[in-house]
Scaffold this motif. Structure first.
Motif, short mmCIF file in Angstrom:
data_model
loop_
_atom_site.label_atom_id
_atom_site.label_comp_id
_atom_site.label_asym_id
_atom_site.label_seq_id
_atom_site.Cartn_x
_atom_site.Cartn_y
_atom_site.Cartn_z
N THR A 28 0.84 -1.19 0.00
CA THR A 28 0.00 0.00 0.00
C THR A 28 0.88 1.24 0.00
O THR A 28 1.93 1.27 0.64
N LEU A 29 0.44 2.26 -0.74
CA LEU A 29 1.14 3.55 -0.79
C LEU A 29 0.21 4.61 -0.22
O LEU A 29 -0.90 4.81 -0.71
N LEU A 48 1.27 -7.46 4.67
CA LEU A 48 1.07 -6.12 4.11
C LEU A 48 2.33 -5.28 4.34
O LEU A 48 2.95 -5.37 5.40
N THR A 49 2.68 -4.49 3.35
CA THR A 49 3.80 -3.55 3.43
C THR A 49 3.29 -2.19 3.00
O THR A 49 2.56 -2.08 2.02
N THR A 50 3.67 -1.14 3.74
CA THR A 50 3.20 0.21 3.42
C THR A 50 4.38 1.16 3.28
O THR A 50 5.34 1.11 4.06
N LEU A 51 4.29 2.04 2.29
CA LEU A 51 5.24 3.14 2.14
C LEU A 51 4.44 4.43 2.09
O LEU A 51 3.53 4.58 1.26
N GLY A 88 2.96 -2.13 12.02
CA GLY A 88 4.25 -2.77 12.22
C GLY A 88 5.11 -2.92 10.99
O GLY A 88 6.25 -3.38 11.08
N ASN A 89 4.62 -2.55 9.82
CA ASN A 89 5.44 -2.68 8.61
C ASN A 89 5.18 -1.51 7.67
O ASN A 89 4.93 -1.67 6.48
N THR A 90 5.25 -0.29 8.25
CA THR A 90 5.08 0.94 7.48
C THR A 90 6.41 1.67 7.42
O THR A 90 7.12 1.80 8.42
N TRP A 91 6.74 2.17 6.24
CA TRP A 91 7.97 2.91 5.98
C TRP A 91 7.61 4.28 5.42
O TRP A 91 6.47 4.53 5.05
N VAL A 109 6.52 4.82 14.89
CA VAL A 109 5.34 4.75 14.02
C VAL A 109 5.68 4.11 12.69
O VAL A 109 4.87 3.38 12.12
N VAL A 110 6.88 4.39 12.17
CA VAL A 110 7.34 3.75 10.95
C VAL A 110 8.65 3.02 11.24
O VAL A 110 9.38 3.36 12.18
#
Length: 455
Positions: A335-336, A371-374, A391-394, A439-440
């Motif tokens: 997700t972006l 899920l991975t988020t940027l 837990g997996n947001t950048w 948070v990220v």
């Protein structure tokens, strides 16, 4: 009106490799003359339909390879009593889904039907429940279902095998609707009952010309039938900027810079090919969200990406649909995040923006697939957080994430306009602040990622 091909002609558009399934037992041969209702002339009508089409029922089912993917095909023969659904039809459809589950194959339905068969009454109508169950069992088995709505696709066939599929394609100008042409109000607008209308309403994902079906269906099958347990890799940034913002307001300014890369730039750089899904299945499409499936480093990754505008209810619902579909197929999701916030106009409220955001939060919270988020730009409040992977947001150097926009925060706190920039600092919205707060996980830039904070 589009040209109507026979079931076998339509199969030939997709593949030269088709092996029909054996005739199922089920209810075939279980009735006396003229079927279960003893409807006068029913046997004659079926005999005439068989002589005209060369088929014994309104569906042809078999195994085939489409685009290199072994599949189960279901093709309706409209020339056989209008492609109507009867008990024998239900036997064949159930056998097709049973075969798909037994051999772990996707199901492709090529639909052309006027609905349930009058000569079998309620026994025909209850086949819709039977089809709904078979579809649910196939979905629970983690197998994709793709439908192609031909002309016409109406009644219960549309409301089960058609609109209930994971991905729905349709032929140009085909009749696609629950209400058939003979049961609509006399003053109904015929344009509302077309494939194009269903596309605009977010029920059909794409309109595809017959000559493009083999490539399109093959591409979708290759994407959907490729489960993976590994998370989507974090994209490298599409911007040349590598330095971090000095102040909170600098972070906001950079995120709002019209020249920075947006979602499409990231998606184009990340995927070698991708295909979008077209709507929320609730009457809307678009809504500030790009959703679909693509290929990255040889693997299928699903994506949901905000486009930098306020996200509307249809956008949140489409993202929730995407995440649930990816979850059922065991496909990882990227997700972006990039939105100033959820749309806050009166129409967004009338369309249920709060409920749409809640639904997306729920889809993210219950997803079993990784899920991975940027965060690539603005991260405006809950309208952005709903799309973020816990837990997996950048974050990129050109982004910020905030409980609310600095201007709104200052207004709520009754601070003067000249305090907006200071408020941005107080909110600690910079990427490096978000890392420090936990948070990220880190900051991406030029393909590199800063390590997460200790502990």
């Amino acid at each position: 009106m589009p040209e109507r091909l026979t079931a076998r002609q339509f199969i030939a558009l997709l593949t030269p490799d088709f092996a029909e399934l054996p005739r199922p037992g089920g209810t075939e041969g279980a009735y006396g003359p003229d079927g279960p209702l003893e409807w006068a002339g029913y046997d004659d009508a079926r005999a005439l339909a068989a002589a005209r089409t060369g088929e014994e029922e309104s569906v042809v089912c078999g195994r085939a390879t489409v685009g290199g993917v072994p599949s189960v095909l279901i093709a309706f023969e409209f020339g056989y009593l209008g492609g109507s659904l009867g008990e024998h039809t239900g036997d064949r459809l159930e056998a097709a889904h049973t075969c798909a589950r037994a051999h772990r194959l996707p199901v492709v339905s090529l639909i052309a039907t006027g609905g349930s068969r009058m000569q079998e009454g309620m026994l025909a109508l209850t086949q819709l429940q039977r089809m709904a169950r078979q579809s649910a069992l196939t979905r629970a088995a983690g197998l994709p279902q793709l439908a192609v709505a031909r002309d016409p696709t109406t009644g219960g066939g549309w409301a089960t095998l058609g609109a209930g599929a994971d991905v729905v394609l349709a032929l140009p100008d085909a009749q696609v609707a629950f209400a058939g042409s003979r049961v609509r109000p006399p003053d109904a607008d015929p344009a509302a009952y077309t494939a194009q209308a269903q596309l605009a309403a977010g029920t059909v994902d794409a309109i595809v010309r017959p000559r493009d079906l083999r490539e399109t269906v093959g591409r979708w099958l290759a994407l959907l039938a490729a489960p993976s347990t590994e998370p989507a890799p974090v994209p490298g940034t599409a911007t040349a900027a590598a330095d971090l913002p000095a102040t909170g307001w600098d972070a906001v300014r950079r995120a709002r810079d019209p020249g920075r890369p947006r979602a499409r730039a990231y998606l184009d750089a990340y995927f070698t090919r991708r295909t979008e899904i077209g709507g929320d299945r609730c009457g809307g499409r678009g809504g500030g969200m790009l959703c679909g499936f693509g290929t990255h480093a040889g693997r299928t990754i699903a994506y949901a990406a905000q486009d930098g505008t306020p996200t509307r209810p249809a956008g949140y619902r489409t993202a929730a649909r995407l995440i649930r579909l990816a979850d059922s197929l065991s496909v990882p999701v990227l997700t972006l995040v990039d939105t100033p916030g959820a749309a806050n106009d009166a129409e967004a409220e009338r369309q249920g923006v709060g409920a749409a955001i809640a639904d997306l939060f729920g889809a993210v919270a219950t997803a079993r697939t990784p899920l991975t988020t940027l965060v690539i730009g603005e991260g405006g409040s809950g309208g952005a957080l709903a799309l973020a992977a816990p837990g997996n947001t950048w974050a990129t150097p050109d982004s910020y994430f905030s409980v609310i926009a600095p201007e709104s925060a200052a207004a709520i706190l009754k601070r003067p306009a000249d305090q907006v920039r200071a408020t941005a600092d107080h909110l600690r919205v910079r990427p490096q602040d978000l890392v420090a707060l936990g948070v990220v996980r880190g900051i991406t830039g030029g393909g590199a990622a800063a390590p997460p904070p200790p502990g």
